[in-house]
Design a protein around this motif. Structure first.
Motif, PDB file in Angstrom:
ATOM      1  N   SER A  88      31.645  39.111  32.335  1.00 33.86           N
ATOM      2  CA  SER A  88      32.621  39.654  31.775  1.00 33.86           C
ATOM      3  C   SER A  88      32.789  40.148  30.432  1.00 33.86           C
ATOM      4  O   SER A  88      33.786  40.277  29.760  1.00 33.86           O
ATOM      5  CB  SER A  88      33.965  38.526  31.983  1.00 33.86           C
ATOM      6  OG  SER A  88      33.290  37.413  31.010  1.00 33.86           O
ATOM      7  N   GLY A  92      33.777  39.597  44.842  1.00 33.93           N
ATOM      8  CA  GLY A  92      34.494  40.535  44.252  1.00 33.93           C
ATOM      9  C   GLY A  92      34.568  40.347  42.834  1.00 33.93           C
ATOM     10  O   GLY A  92      33.991  39.884  41.989  1.00 33.93           O
ATOM     11  N   ASP A 106      37.403  40.999  38.989  1.00 39.14           N
ATOM     12  CA  ASP A 106      38.880  40.909  38.524  1.00 39.14           C
ATOM     13  C   ASP A 106      38.900  42.039  37.411  1.00 39.14           C
ATOM     14  O   ASP A 106      38.044  41.860  36.707  1.00 39.14           O
ATOM     15  CB  ASP A 106      39.157  39.488  38.083  1.00 39.14           C
ATOM     16  CG  ASP A 106      39.186  38.544  39.104  1.00 39.14           C
ATOM     17  OD1 ASP A 106      40.132  38.473  39.875  1.00 39.14           O
ATOM     18  OD2 ASP A 106      38.262  37.647  39.134  1.00 39.14           O
ATOM     19  N   ARG A 123      41.504  44.380  34.671  1.00 39.28           N
ATOM     20  CA  ARG A 123      42.946  44.338  34.144  1.00 39.28           C
ATOM     21  C   ARG A 123      42.942  45.997  33.387  1.00 39.28           C
ATOM     22  O   ARG A 123      42.041  46.209  32.657  1.00 39.28           O
ATOM     23  CB  ARG A 123      43.252  43.203  32.755  1.00 39.28           C
ATOM     24  CG  ARG A 123      44.445  43.433  31.960  1.00 39.28           C
ATOM     25  CD  ARG A 123      44.734  42.337  31.175  1.00 39.28           C
ATOM     26  NE  ARG A 123      44.989  41.061  31.903  1.00 39.28           N
ATOM     27  CZ  ARG A 123      46.065  40.658  32.336  1.00 39.28           C
ATOM     28  NH1 ARG A 123      47.083  41.446  32.101  1.00 39.28           N
ATOM     29  NH2 ARG A 123      46.156  39.404  32.799  1.00 39.28           N
ATOM     30  N   PRO A 126      46.961  43.107  35.773  1.00 36.64           N
ATOM     31  CA  PRO A 126      45.775  42.269  36.590  1.00 36.64           C
ATOM     32  C   PRO A 126      45.849  42.910  37.947  1.00 36.64           C
ATOM     33  O   PRO A 126      46.663  42.857  38.716  1.00 36.64           O
ATOM     34  CB  PRO A 126      45.770  40.974  36.341  1.00 36.64           C
ATOM     35  CG  PRO A 126      47.298  40.836  36.309  1.00 36.64           C
ATOM     36  CD  PRO A 126      47.879  42.100  35.409  1.00 36.64           C
ATOM     37  N   ALA A 154      42.765  41.709  41.487  1.00 37.62           N
ATOM     38  CA  ALA A 154      41.573  41.000  42.148  1.00 37.62           C
ATOM     39  C   ALA A 154      41.296  41.874  43.120  1.00 37.62           C
ATOM     40  O   ALA A 154      42.029  42.371  43.927  1.00 37.62           O
ATOM     41  CB  ALA A 154      42.047  39.863  42.716  1.00 37.62           C
ATOM     42  N   SER A 188      38.842  42.171  46.012  1.00 32.67           N
ATOM     43  CA  SER A 188      37.947  41.632  46.967  1.00 32.67           C
ATOM     44  C   SER A 188      36.785  42.387  47.719  1.00 32.67           C
ATOM     45  O   SER A 188      36.794  43.646  47.281  1.00 32.67           O
ATOM     46  CB  SER A 188      38.765  40.869  48.194  1.00 32.67           C
ATOM     47  OG  SER A 188      39.375  41.659  48.861  1.00 32.67           O
ATOM     48  N   THR A 205      36.817  43.957  32.805  1.00 34.92           N
ATOM     49  CA  THR A 205      36.283  43.711  34.227  1.00 34.92           C
ATOM     50  C   THR A 205      35.434  42.418  34.069  1.00 34.92           C
ATOM     51  O   THR A 205      34.905  42.267  33.146  1.00 34.92           O
ATOM     52  CB  THR A 205      35.289  44.639  34.813  1.00 34.92           C
ATOM     53  OG1 THR A 205      34.177  44.839  33.787  1.00 34.92           O
ATOM     54  CG2 THR A 205      35.898  45.990  34.700  1.00 34.92           C
ATOM     55  N   THR A 206      35.695  41.511  35.146  1.00 32.30           N
ATOM     56  CA  THR A 206      34.810  40.248  35.308  1.00 32.30           C
ATOM     57  C   THR A 206      34.346  40.490  36.721  1.00 32.30           C
ATOM     58  O   THR A 206      35.047  40.566  37.595  1.00 32.30           O
ATOM     59  CB  THR A 206      35.951  39.088  35.354  1.00 32.30           C
ATOM     60  OG1 THR A 206      36.459  38.990  33.757  1.00 32.30           O
ATOM     61  CG2 THR A 206      34.945  37.663  35.623  1.00 32.30           C
ATOM     62  N   ARG A 263      32.236  38.836  39.680  1.00 26.34           N
ATOM     63  CA  ARG A 263      32.124  37.565  40.045  1.00 26.34           C
ATOM     64  C   ARG A 263      30.991  37.206  40.163  1.00 26.34           C
ATOM     65  O   ARG A 263      30.045  38.113  40.664  1.00 26.34           O
ATOM     66  CB  ARG A 263      33.377  37.097  41.304  1.00 26.34           C
ATOM     67  CG  ARG A 263      34.823  37.400  40.979  1.00 26.34           C
ATOM     68  CD  ARG A 263      35.643  37.159  42.172  1.00 26.34           C
ATOM     69  NE  ARG A 263      36.934  37.304  42.031  1.00 26.34           N
ATOM     70  CZ  ARG A 263      37.847  37.575  42.998  1.00 26.34           C
ATOM     71  NH1 ARG A 263      37.563  37.400  43.880  1.00 26.34           N
ATOM     72  NH2 ARG A 263      39.255  37.692  42.515  1.00 26.34           N
TER      73      ARG A 263
END
Length: 268
Positions: free
Chosen positions: A34, A53, A55, A57, A62, A64, A66, A81-82, A84
């Motif tokens: 992230s 997936g 996450d 913003r 925000p 999510a 998948s 961006t994060t 996963r």
């Protein structure tokens, strides 16, 4: 293994629509990634997400994402961006005129939107489902064969206008550009809103700020005041505000390592 960024550029005839494929690969990392922010550059993207997936913003809030395939509209602000753990995201970057060459539908309300591709370009979504989980070389090879038959619309004026602004980093005035491509300002605005979901002025501003971002990455970059003038910002306060709004940092606070920037050093 840690996060890996990769990119590969398209070749003709795919370049009529696709500029490149870039990959945010966290597939072998048990930790989320992230520490990078994605910046607007005037292009659209298709996101092929596999794994757990990610996450994001952006200006719309925000989201999510998948596993699946997403359409990413023109961004006006930076996107946090994060990624996963055990996730890979393959991004197919489309030229500004790219989506409008695949459909007659309007993109007027798609700026900053991230939605399932099936809701925007169902034929392309069906095509790309076979590419989920494939390496970027395979995705490009597949698109090279299967995408050109879907290109049905020719947009010479829009393409010419976008290319001219890209080559000048958005520094041409809207009136000057309209005169160069042989249309009225109103006609130019109508085409941009329909095909990009942005006004010509908003598109040009993205390119101007992105031009400064590119310049700041170069060794021995010019002083900020000089860069502001080079990229069409004749008012220092306007320059700082436009940069801060898009990048979420002032020009003096900008650190390239904090952003997901192209290996080629250019924003488009």
């Amino acid at each position: 293994m840690s996060f890996i960024y990769r990119e590969q550029y398209a070749t003709a005839p795919l370049t009529d629509v696709v500029r490149k494929v870039w990959v945010m690969d966290n597939a072998r990392n048990p930790q989320p990634f992230s520490s990078k922010t994605v910046l607007p550059n005037g292009c659209f993207n298709l996101a092929l997400v596999t794994g757990a997936g990610l996450d994001v913003r952006n200006r719309r809030g925000p989201l999510a994402m998948s596993e699946g395939i997403y359409f990413c509209g023109q961004a006006r602000l930076s996107v946090d961006t994060t990624i996963r753990p055990f996730t890979s995201v393959t991004m197919v970057q489309l030229h500004p005129w790219g989506p409008a060459r695949l459909t007659t539908a309007s993109f007027a309300d798609t700026a900053d939107a991230i939605v399932p591709l099936a809701a925007v370009l169902p034929a392309l979504h069906e095509l790309l489902t076979t590419c989920l989980g494939q390496p970027e070389t395979a995705v490009l090879a597949f698109l090279q064969t299967h995408l050109p038959p879907l290109i049905a619309t020719d947009l010479p004026l829009l393409r010419q206008a976008c290319l001219r602004w890209q080559h000048t980093n958005g520094t041409l005035a809207v009136l000057e550009l309209a005169q160069e491509v042989g249309c009225s300002i109103r006609s130019l605005e109508k085409q941009f809103r329909h095909a990009l979901g942005l006004t010509p002025k908003a598109f040009a501003t993205v390119l101007r700020v992105r031009g400064v971002v590119d310049a700041l990455q170069r060794p021995h970059a010019s002083p900020l005041a000089q860069l502001a003038l080079e990229y069409g910002f004749y008012d220092q306060a306007h320059f700082i505000n436009a940069f801060r709004k898009m990048v979420q940092r002032t020009p003096g606070q900008f650190v390239p390592a904090e952003y997901m920037l192209p290996l080629m050093g250019t924003g488009y």
